[in-house]
Design a protein around this motif. Structure first.
Motif, PDB file in Angstrom:
ATOM      1  N   GLU A  71      -7.533  15.957  14.674  1.00 21.52           N
ATOM      2  CA  GLU A  71      -7.773  15.045  13.536  1.00 21.52           C
ATOM      3  C   GLU A  71      -6.503  14.777  12.749  1.00 21.52           C
ATOM      4  O   GLU A  71      -5.666  15.668  12.571  1.00 21.52           O
ATOM      5  CB  GLU A  71      -8.812  15.660  12.600  1.00 21.52           C
ATOM      6  N   ARG A  72      -6.413  13.509  12.271  1.00 23.52           N
ATOM      7  CA  ARG A  72      -5.235  13.119  11.497  1.00 23.52           C
ATOM      8  C   ARG A  72      -5.732  12.518  10.184  1.00 23.52           C
ATOM      9  O   ARG A  72      -6.545  11.601  10.187  1.00 23.52           O
ATOM     10  CB  ARG A  72      -4.457  12.078  12.297  1.00 23.52           C
ATOM     11  N   PHE A  73      -5.271  13.060   9.074  1.00 22.18           N
ATOM     12  CA  PHE A  73      -5.652  12.548   7.753  1.00 22.18           C
ATOM     13  C   PHE A  73      -4.403  11.985   7.073  1.00 22.18           C
ATOM     14  O   PHE A  73      -3.327  12.597   7.157  1.00 22.18           O
ATOM     15  CB  PHE A  73      -6.178  13.689   6.867  1.00 22.18           C
ATOM     16  N   VAL A  74      -4.542  10.838   6.388  1.00 24.92           N
ATOM     17  CA  VAL A  74      -3.446  10.344   5.547  1.00 24.92           C
ATOM     18  C   VAL A  74      -3.996  10.238   4.123  1.00 24.92           C
ATOM     19  O   VAL A  74      -4.924   9.474   3.857  1.00 24.92           O
ATOM     20  CB  VAL A  74      -2.912   8.977   6.019  1.00 24.92           C
ATOM     21  N   LEU A  75      -3.452  11.043   3.233  1.00 20.03           N
ATOM     22  CA  LEU A  75      -3.930  11.091   1.853  1.00 20.03           C
ATOM     23  C   LEU A  75      -2.944  10.379   0.928  1.00 20.03           C
ATOM     24  O   LEU A  75      -1.726  10.478   1.117  1.00 20.03           O
ATOM     25  CB  LEU A  75      -4.113  12.550   1.432  1.00 20.03           C
ATOM     26  N   SER A  93      -3.569  17.077  -0.860  1.00 22.90           N
ATOM     27  CA  SER A  93      -3.798  17.476   0.542  1.00 22.90           C
ATOM     28  C   SER A  93      -4.591  18.777   0.649  1.00 22.90           C
ATOM     29  O   SER A  93      -5.149  19.073   1.710  1.00 22.90           O
ATOM     30  CB  SER A  93      -2.456  17.610   1.265  1.00 22.90           C
ATOM     31  N   GLY A  94      -4.657  19.541  -0.438  1.00 21.33           N
ATOM     32  CA  GLY A  94      -5.430  20.786  -0.454  1.00 21.33           C
ATOM     33  C   GLY A  94      -6.913  20.562  -0.209  1.00 21.33           C
ATOM     34  O   GLY A  94      -7.645  21.490   0.137  1.00 21.33           O
ATOM     35  N   ILE A  95      -7.391  19.336  -0.344  1.00 18.86           N
ATOM     36  CA  ILE A  95      -8.824  19.040  -0.175  1.00 18.86           C
ATOM     37  C   ILE A  95      -9.262  19.339   1.260  1.00 18.86           C
ATOM     38  O   ILE A  95     -10.440  19.567   1.521  1.00 18.86           O
ATOM     39  CB  ILE A  95      -9.122  17.558  -0.547  1.00 18.86           C
ATOM     40  N   LEU A  96      -8.295  19.374   2.186  1.00 18.11           N
ATOM     41  CA  LEU A  96      -8.635  19.598   3.596  1.00 18.11           C
ATOM     42  C   LEU A  96      -8.925  21.064   3.902  1.00 18.11           C
ATOM     43  O   LEU A  96      -9.370  21.394   4.994  1.00 18.11           O
ATOM     44  CB  LEU A  96      -7.507  19.073   4.494  1.00 18.11           C
ATOM     45  N   GLU A 141       8.846   7.125  13.037  1.00 18.07           N
ATOM     46  CA  GLU A 141       9.164   6.858  11.634  1.00 18.07           C
ATOM     47  C   GLU A 141       8.686   5.473  11.200  1.00 18.07           C
ATOM     48  O   GLU A 141       9.458   4.523  11.110  1.00 18.07           O
ATOM     49  CB  GLU A 141      10.668   7.051  11.400  1.00 18.07           C
ATOM     50  N   PHE A 142       7.389   5.429  10.927  1.00 21.45           N
ATOM     51  CA  PHE A 142       6.761   4.219  10.384  1.00 21.45           C
ATOM     52  C   PHE A 142       5.912   4.659   9.200  1.00 21.45           C
ATOM     53  O   PHE A 142       5.218   5.675   9.285  1.00 21.45           O
ATOM     54  CB  PHE A 142       5.922   3.505  11.448  1.00 21.45           C
ATOM     55  N   GLY A 143       6.007   3.912   8.077  1.00 27.10           N
ATOM     56  CA  GLY A 143       5.375   4.335   6.824  1.00 27.10           C
ATOM     57  C   GLY A 143       3.895   4.665   6.946  1.00 27.10           C
ATOM     58  O   GLY A 143       3.133   3.916   7.565  1.00 27.10           O
ATOM     59  N   ALA A 144       3.492   5.795   6.319  1.00 23.33           N
ATOM     60  CA  ALA A 144       2.093   6.220   6.339  1.00 23.33           C
ATOM     61  C   ALA A 144       1.237   5.368   5.400  1.00 23.33           C
ATOM     62  O   ALA A 144       0.021   5.331   5.519  1.00 23.33           O
ATOM     63  CB  ALA A 144       1.982   7.694   5.953  1.00 23.33           C
ATOM     64  N   THR A 145       1.875   4.662   4.449  1.00 28.74           N
ATOM     65  CA  THR A 145       1.126   3.839   3.503  1.00 28.74           C
ATOM     66  C   THR A 145       1.203   2.367   3.878  1.00 28.74           C
ATOM     67  O   THR A 145       0.201   1.659   3.875  1.00 28.74           O
ATOM     68  CB  THR A 145       1.674   4.060   2.072  1.00 28.74           C
TER      69      THR A 145
END
Ligand code: GDP
Ligand code: IMO
Ligand code: MG
Length: 428
Positions: free
Chosen positions: A48-52, A57-60, A295-299
């Protein structure tokens, strides 16, 4: 007491989300003190991959509690979407996510003004913002015109919003830009508040009580020192303090209650958006770093500019943030490289300088002074012990520690939790 600040030590995207995820196990609370949904923190757990963006990030990590602090600027509609994304993947936020009643709110007119601000700058003067309304929202905060989460839960909110919308529409109209519609903003905000209202509270008192009980806090910095509004490459920065000082002002936890600073450092350097970047590589090597490092922006998905490791930047982080240890990330990206370079100083108009200049025109003229380091040409991906690293990788780490004056305490060799070495004595 063990309250730790984690900061980005370059231009953001150092891998803070991943390191927060690793460190969350040791703490009770994870606190976001600044920034907004301009941030994109990636965490990979198993497949699984999450982007917050706004949610810490502690919610995970089940059982850990998270705070969005007063220093954050928060888009309520975006936050609800993000919370839905998190709960939709089986994680609960109930009793675990708390939002400061003092956090400032990002409205659609902030995003419009962000876009207008960029469009109206002369060609070449654009900042390359994330277009999330961050600068205008912090601008309203400083101008004492902002609305905070406590205003959104107040019966006066419709009138407070109307006054803001009227003023912003005068500005947008004068720019020849489309105006915003009050009724739509009110309705969307009120809908979002149905979800957020129970989470809004006095997080200053909440954290004060937690510290009093001996519970530990981890501050999740967003962006990085070179994007800090005071210490970064102004004006090519974000609008908050991404340095360690921002953790205190952005949460209400006093500096005397914080005792450790972890700086997250990528083994090379990246930057999204405009502004000086002395070690940038505009050649095939830069292209290779972007490809291998993904290296591509997470946002925003924008390609990140890539370059060699810059010790001048890292020392700037050490000075301004009091970094006690590095979490060094993405060393594995070098696995196929023959030779590596470390920038140890700059040449500015024929003079050697060791510090990052305040003046961006000077920063743009800085030429890196490089040292060559041999690569290792083997995979580090599955290495679980420091002693098993190739000798050249150990030499690279040791040189990096020498030129920055700070030890590497955590080493990351891949995006997943498991690909992390917590280093004690590097005896082997
Ligand atoms: P942040 O904004 O500092 O949290 O960083 P981002 O999530 O924007 O960007 C870091 C990227 O690198 C993400 O895609 C991570 O999954 C990835 N990443 C983190 N640490 C490592 C590592 O040690 N090696 C590799 N190859 N990727 C990593
Ligand atoms: P994380 O937390 C990288 C950059 C933008 C732009 C400048 C100003 O994921 O490391 P803004 O929208 O804040 O007004 O944009 O700052 N920027 C980031 N770059 N990582 C981030 O966050 C960033 N947040 C903002 O690209 O250059
Ligand atoms: Mg990021």
């Amino acid at each position: 007491m063990s309250n730790t600040i984690l900061i980005g030590a370059q231009w953001g995207d150092e891998g803070k989300g991943k390191i927060i995820d690793v460190l969350t196990e040791r703490v009770d609370w994870v606190v976001r003190p600044q920034g907004g949904n301009n941030a994109g923190h990636t965490v990979e757990i198993g497949e699984e991959r999450f982007v917050l963006h706004l949610v810490p990030s502690g919610i995970l990590t089940p059982g850990k509690r998270c705070v969005i602090g007063n220093g954050v600027v928060l888009d309520p509609v975006a936050l609800v979407e993000e919370i839905k994304g998190v709960t939709g993947r089986g994680l609960s936020v109930e009793g675990r996510l708390f939002i400061s009643d003092r956090a400032h709110v990002v409205f659609p007119y902030h995003r419009m003004l962000d876009a207008q601000g960029e469009a109206r700058r002369a060609k070449g003067d654009q900042i390359g913002t994330t277009m999330r309304g961050i600068g205008p929202a912090y601008g309203d905060k400083a101008a004492r015109f902002g609305l905070r989460m406590c205003d959104l839960v107040d019966p006066e909110f419709p009138a407070l919003l109307r006054a803001r919308v009227e003023e912003k529409n005068r500005i947008l109209a004068a720019m020849g830009a489309p105006v915003v519609v009050y009724d739509e903003i009110l309705a969307a905000t009120q809908k979002a508040m149905e979800v957020l209202r129970p989470l809004v509270c006095d997080t200053v008192s909440l954290l004060h009580a937690a510290v009093g009980r001996g519970e530990s806090l981890l501050f999740e910095g967003a962006q990085g020192i070179m994007l800090d509004i005071d210490f970064g490459t102004y004006p090519y920065v974000t609008s908050s303090n991404a340095s360690s000082g921002g953790a205190s002002t952005g949460s209400g936890v006093p500096p005397s209650r914080i005792d450790h600073v972890v700086g997250v450092l990528k083994a090379y350097t990246t930057r999204v958006g405009e502004g000086p970047f002395p070690t940038e590589l505009l050649d095939a090597t830069g292209e290779e770093l972007r490809r291998v490092g993904r290296e591509f922006g997470a946002t925003t998905g924008r390609p990140r500019r890539c370059g060699w490791f810059d010790a001048v930047v890292a020392r700037h982080a050490v000075m301004t943030c009091g970094v006690d240890e590095w979490a060094l990330t993405k060393l594995d990206v070098f696995d196929g490289f023959e030779t590596l370079k470390i920038c140890v100083a700059y040449d500015l108009d024929g003079r050697r300088i060791e510090h990052f200049p305040a003046n961006i025109r000077e920063a743009a003229r800085c030429k890196p002074v490089y040292e060559d380091m041999p690569g290792w040409r083997s995979s580090t991906r599955d290495i679980l012990r420091y002693g098993d690293l190739p000798a050249a990788a150990k030499r690279y780490i040791a040189r990096l520690e020498q030129v920055t004056g700070v030890p590497v305490g955590i080493l990351s060799l891949g995006p997943r939790r498991e690909s992390t070495l917590v280093l004690g004595e590097k005896d082997a």
